[in-house]
Design a protein around this motif. Sequence first.
Motif, PDB file in Angstrom:
ATOM      1  N   ARG A  55      -0.783 -52.022  -7.214  1.00  0.00           N
ATOM      2  CA  ARG A  55       0.205 -52.551  -8.146  1.00  0.00           C
ATOM      3  C   ARG A  55       0.909 -53.752  -7.525  1.00  0.00           C
ATOM      4  N   MET A  67       6.694 -42.314  -9.720  1.00  0.00           N
ATOM      5  CA  MET A  67       5.850 -41.233  -9.226  1.00  0.00           C
ATOM      6  C   MET A  67       4.371 -41.540  -9.434  1.00  0.00           C
ATOM      7  N   ALA A  68       4.035 -42.232 -10.510  1.00  0.00           N
ATOM      8  CA  ALA A  68       2.636 -42.608 -10.725  1.00  0.00           C
ATOM      9  C   ALA A  68       2.170 -43.539  -9.611  1.00  0.00           C
ATOM     10  N   ALA A  69       3.030 -44.486  -9.241  1.00  0.00           N
ATOM     11  CA  ALA A  69       2.690 -45.400  -8.142  1.00  0.00           C
ATOM     12  C   ALA A  69       2.705 -44.664  -6.803  1.00  0.00           C
ATOM     13  N   TRP A  70       3.640 -43.726  -6.632  1.00  0.00           N
ATOM     14  CA  TRP A  70       3.760 -42.964  -5.385  1.00  0.00           C
ATOM     15  C   TRP A  70       2.492 -42.153  -5.119  1.00  0.00           C
ATOM     16  N   ASN A  71       1.973 -41.525  -6.139  1.00  0.00           N
ATOM     17  CA  ASN A  71       0.793 -40.682  -5.969  1.00  0.00           C
ATOM     18  C   ASN A  71      -0.458 -41.479  -5.598  1.00  0.00           C
ATOM     19  N   ASP A  72      -0.461 -42.764  -5.932  1.00  0.00           N
ATOM     20  CA  ASP A  72      -1.606 -43.622  -5.600  1.00  0.00           C
ATOM     21  C   ASP A  72      -1.420 -44.378  -4.284  1.00  0.00           C
ATOM     22  N   GLU A 101      12.420 -42.476 -17.178  1.00  0.00           N
ATOM     23  CA  GLU A 101      11.213 -43.280 -17.375  1.00  0.00           C
ATOM     24  C   GLU A 101      10.862 -44.053 -16.105  1.00  0.00           C
ATOM     25  N   ARG A 145       9.229 -41.664 -13.681  1.00  0.00           N
ATOM     26  CA  ARG A 145       7.829 -41.382 -14.011  1.00  0.00           C
ATOM     27  C   ARG A 145       6.932 -42.533 -13.559  1.00  0.00           C
ATOM     28  N   GLU A 146       7.396 -43.748 -13.769  1.00  0.00           N
ATOM     29  CA  GLU A 146       6.631 -44.908 -13.322  1.00  0.00           C
ATOM     30  C   GLU A 146       6.517 -44.919 -11.800  1.00  0.00           C
TER      31      GLU A 146
END
Length: 231
Positions: free
Chosen positions: A161, A205-210, A199, A202-203
Amino acid sequence: MQSHYPISPTQSKAARTYLSWSQEVLAKAAGVGRSTVCSYEDGLGVRPDSVERIREAFEKQGIEFTDGDGVRRRDLTGVMHRSHDVFYNDLLETVKQQGGEIFCIVKNMDVLMQVCGDSDIESLERLNILSRKANFRCLVSEAQVSAFNIPSVQIRRMTSRVISPYSYFGYGNKYAHAVQEGQAKYIYAVFNLTITAREYRREFMAAWNDAVDLQSQTSQQERRVSIRSAI
């Protein structure tokens, strides 16, 4: 109809922060070139009608401008800070009262230290205080050796990202954008909106997991160095 006074470069930057707009997005909305927006926000002279078009583009999105570089948005409950200390104290008091966690996305760890008022990597008192009050996670876009040695903060490097021109923080029911104006100088736009803060989380955590865990990566590198030295 012309506005009573033109907006300032600082107000333009702050308004983009409210809207999460890049310079390219503002240029398109205002019908001017990106170079015009860039020149204006850098304090260079541009045509008065271009400044007015920039202002009108913001006002169509609900942005209001006031005297003294003031900026606000009609549909948001927010406040602007220009002090590291004021923003840091808001972080600290909010997590004291609401608990939970702090998460942030920054370009590098120098940004985080400046925002928190820690002068260098050897002086991390404020970061450590925050991490004792809440789980602290940070995503960076640039890997730095110094970033690996902050055990109180969970750090990962983003791999796929692109970091925006500003950094953002989430804490309690709030989220904040930190826009750099100069060396170690920031504008902080803080919003107290629970739904939007969720929100942002959530954005995040999506980046954190990747992302790549920098502390684990560093430990592996250190082990490899030790093995090579032993051989």
